[in-house]
Design a protein around this motif. Structure first.
Motif: not given
Lengths: 532, 369
Positions: B149-150, B153, B156-157, B228, B252, B255, B262, B264-265, B268
């Protein structure tokens, strides 16, 4: 919870009923034929299917053949037992020098059946009768002779109704344990396929067979299975489900620790991996153990299709299982707590749909899920002929009309429908039921704490599953604990020539090599062959 | 005794190190050089880790508390162990409160914090009730998901074009000094906290693989933390990173891919949940193991009381700001981290070396361990 139930069970002390069930049997057969037949009649309460046929035969002696009508082949009784005794025995006896021992003579020279046995007690006599044997008694004999003559009506080998495949053998187990064993013997032609028999159930005396391949199956597992079977003290075993509950590792869990299957090829494959099969007379469902969680997502067809396709299908099944567990709760969490997660346009349309709905999302989802569960249960139970009626009622009335009446939103119907379909993707039915139960708990958690609730629920579930063992094998192996070699046949399936070893945690230690390494197809001649 | 494999150990180290670290931006006081501080911390922390590993290798069958008792005597050793238990309880409480406040601040603004923390503590106690082995297997089960998942993320950034490398410039405009100064203060979190594994290495089934697995896992986690950090600064710029409550969350939120991927808070936060939960539970486990060493009772007995204490003390700070400030005070004013994570283990190591070099006179024919 478990301790509490145990305490409940302990509090009441039941009087021991062992002695009562075996009634007042006279131990041994007596020399008097009349007395023996009378004892049989009183034991069975003069049940009319217990047939006692008396006649005079060899040397004018009085004989009686006893058998149960319907369990025996009347042709064998007539031609191979009664006829020789009445007509041919005298002629044979005439050729014998000197006097004869009528018992040994009848047993060895007269009866033309496959197998005979000497009967000493009434307990023996009764159990051989239930096996479809015919018992021959005579005036003056202290023992009886049982002759095999069993034949009863049974379902033939058919395609199994559950776990159907597109490619692969179409035969399924039947209710007869003998047929089932034969089906397995035809697949694994090795003397190492061993079979240990037990009779379980004080009243039903059900035949249970433990089958495994000696040298591949872990001996401690086999020993453990036999020990657990011997501990069972119940009056009846009518299906393998009874057995499963008696010998499973953990009772208070939605997750089964044994797989049941109707397919001989699945059982054969499992035996070859070192698993142990439990066959129960009277049911086509065979239990396989020990198992791990990921085995529930393996269809026997996976091994017959190409490996890439099967890998894809397995991932699909695991995804579908997860969806069938969490989708309604995610819908609830998103619409109740985390609306910002939905793309704006979808959010607008969802909001418009939900505008006229009088209920909160949780209640809406709960209503629809319960409705679906009712529909599904009805679909299983109702007579075939009115099956189509249910689908009309279910689809049109409950689906469309509920949306049009403004009771539920269309999106909710889609969610429920997709959840329902997903739950049918998993090949093993008993793990799909687990997802059904967990779904409701997760929905409640999602309604109270949103995604945090779902995540907490899933964490709890994972910890719970990690603590389960199936006959000593951790439930979530080979992922946790990680067994890198076994990952080849878990979530993915590698091509057959790459799967050199058997599952390490399941098969016997030191016997995990399945084949010589890398007999991969020879590709050197490819080019030239194509040209010619 | 319960046994853990090296995979499980590595997984636990990764999750423990990541833990609550992404909530904070390490070394942001040095502006855009924060990521260099992370590298510096990682290397300095590695030295500490090597020392811890050396201690472990000298006595592979003893955990921290047993070492204290063995080398400092029963009374002093038990007293010291008790201090460590308090430290572990405190750290567990910090993580609990961190996550409680984070959840209330972000995804569940109207849910009482007491409920969220209660669920988390209950899950910790439940997992540990099942045993050390089960808990380490949990790490093994979820670590791949967390790392994956990291990775997504981070990818995606980049894909959504948020990363501006220019924001990392100028590099070290004031030289190395401020970075090293900052590093000397912040290396304890999370890298110095590897000390906790002095308690768990003893359970490893494969003694030979411990050092390798630990170092690999340590650097994997360090790499994630480093990336990160770099991404936060290069996306938000160091001023904004400095003032935002949870920088990674802010990143995030930016993104946006194809109008679908979009915001994803929430996910996360769930990712943080996994990390913080594992970390808080591991602290709790260390605490109850310490207690079971001091009072000879099985560690499961202490789970509920200690869990209760953690839950209760988590309510003490009136707000998250107060909570953070309190943590800052304890860490810097009282020098808690350097003392417990650095000095005491170093003293222990020195004593061990001395005792091994100059063994004490034998008082008994059979010295009991």
């Amino acid at each position: 919870m478990y301790k509490f139930m145990k305490r409940l069970a302990k509090k009441r002390e039941y009087p021991q009923q062992h002695a009562q069930t075996d009634l007042l049997l006279p131990e041994k057969l007596s020399a008097s034929l009349v007395q023996n037949t009378e004892t049989i009649a009183s034991l069975t309460g003069n049940s009319s299917d217990f047939t006692v046929r008396s006649f005079h035969g060899l040397g004018g002696m009085t004989f009686a053949v006893v058998f149960i009508d319907g369990l025996t082949d009347s042709f064998i009784v007539n031609e191979n037992i009664v006829k020789p005794l009445m007509q041919e025995a005298d002629a044979a006896a005439a050729g014998q020098p000197g006097g004869i021992d009528s018992f040994a003579f009848v047993k060895d020279r007269v009866l033309t059946v496959g197998s005979t046995n000497t009967i000493h007690t009434f307990t023996d006599l009764m159990s051989t009768l239930y096996g479809g044997h015919t018992v021959i008694l005579a005036e003056g004999w202290q023992h009886g002779i049982s002759a095999s003559s069993s034949k009863w009506e049974q379902r033939g080998v058919e395609e199994p109704a559950t776990q159907t495949v597109i490619r692969g053998p179409k035969e399924g187990f039947t209710e007869n344990i003998g047929t089932n064993v034969a089906l397995l013997r035809r697949k694994i032609k090795s003397p190492r396929l061993w079979k240990i028999d037990r009779k379980i159930g004080r009243i039903t005396r059900t035949d249970v067979s433990v089958m495994y391949i000696n040298g591949i199956a872990d001996d401690t597992v086999v020993g453990e299975v036999l020990e657990r079977l011997d501990r069972i003290d119940t009056d009846s075993i009518l299906e393998s489900g009874y057995l499963e509950e008696f010998i499973q590792d953990k009772t208070f869990t939605p997750f089964p620790t044994m797989i049941n299957t109707e397919r001989p090829d699945s059982v054969a494959a499992a035996l070859l991996e070192g698993q142990v099969a439990l066959l129960v007379d009277g049911t086509p469902f065979v239990l396989l153990l020990p198992i791990t969680f990921f085995k529930f997502f393996i269809a026997s067809e996976d091994y017959y299709q190409r490996f890439d396709i099967s890998s894809f299908l397995r991932i699909l099944r695991i995804c579908a299982f997860t969806i069938s567990m969490v989708l309604p709760s995610i819908y609830i969490a998103v619409t109740t707590y985390h609306q910002e997660m939905i793309p704006t346009t979808l959010l607008v349309s969802l909001a418009a749909q939900r505008e006229g709905i009088p209920f909160p999302a949780f209640f809406e989802a709960l209503m629809m899920e319960v409705t679906f569960e009712v529909l599904r249960e009805a679909g299983v139970r109702l007579p075939r002929a009115i099956g189509s009626a249910i689908s009309i009622v279910g689809a049109l009335v409950l689906g469309q009309a509920a949306v049009e009446a403004g009771l539920v939103s269309a999106a909710m119907v889609i969610v429920v429908a997709f959840t329902a379909i997903s739950s049918f993707v998993v090949p093993a039915f008993n793990i799909a039921i687990a997802a059904r139960l967990i779904r409701f708990v997760l929905m409640f958690l999602a309604a109270t704490m949103g995604f945090f609730g779902i995540m907490s629920g899933l964490l709890f579930l994972i910890i719970h599953m990690l603590s389960i063992r199936s006959f000593g094998v951790p439930y979530l192996a080979p992922v946790a604990p990680l067994v890198p070699g076994n990952l080849k046949d878990s979530v993915f399936r590698a091509p057959w020539w790459m799967m050199i070893t058997r599952p390490r945690l399941i098969s016997k230690k030191g016997s995990i090599v399945r084949q010589k390494p890398k007999p991969r197809p020879d590709r050197s001649g490819d080019e030239s062959e194509r040209k010619t | 005794m319960e046994r853990i494999s090296k995979h499980q150990l590595a997984a636990m180290i990764i999750l423990f190190q990541i833990g609550s670290t992404p909530l904070f931006e390490i070394g942001i006081r040095t502006g855009q050089n924060a990521w260099i501080v992370v590298i510096c911390n990682m290397l300095l922390g590695c030295l500490l880790l090597l020392m811890f590993l050396a201690i472990h290798r000298k006595e592979p069958d003893k955990n921290l508390n047993e070492l204290f008792i063995h080398y400092f005597g029963t009374v002093a050793g038990k007293a010291l162990a008790l201090f460590y238990v308090l430290l572990f309880i405190y750290e567990s409480m910090r993580n609990l409160r961190d996550f409680g406040d984070l959840t209330v601040l972000t995804i569940l603004p109207r849910t009482p914090i007491s409920l969220i923390m209660l669920v988390m503590v209950a899950l910790s106690v439940y997992a540990l009730k099942k045993g050390i082995e089960i808990f380490f297997r949990l790490a093994e089960f979820i670590v791949a998901g967390v790392l994956f998942f990291y990775l997504i993320l981070i990818a995606m950034t980049f894909v959504s074009g948020l990363v501006h490398w220019k924001r990392l410039l100028p590099v070290m405009e004031n030289g190395v000094r401020p970075i090293l100064l900052e590093s000397s203060e912040s290396l304890w979190f999370p890298f110095g906290q590897m000390m906790i594994f002095l308690i768990f290495w003893k359970y490893a089934a494969d003694k030979a693989g411990v050092s390798k697995a630990s170092l690999r896992a340590y650097f994997t986690a360090g790499f994630v933390i480093l990336i990160t950090s770099v991404i936060n600064i290069s996306v938000l710029g160091h001023q904004f990173t400095d003032i935002s409550t949870v920088p990674l969350l802010q990143t995030v939120q930016l993104i946006q891919i194809a109008d679908v991927f979009e915001r994803f808070d929430t996910l996360v936060i769930m990712l943080f949940y996994a990390g913080i939960y594992m970390k808080a539970t591991l602290w709790l486990l260390a605490a109850v193991l310490g207690l079971s060493q001091i009072f000879p009772v099985g560690y499961r007995t202490f789970l509920l009381p200690v869990g209760g204490v953690i839950y209760a003390t988590a309510f003490l700070p009136p707000s998250w700001q107060a909570h953070l400030e309190f943590g800052e005070t304890v860490a810097t004013r009282f020098m808690m981290n350097p003392i417990f994570l650095g000095i005491i283990p170093a003293v222990l190591y020195a004593v061990m070396l001395l005792k091994i070099r100059f063994p004490p006179r034998r008082r008994y024919a059979n010295p009991r361990p």
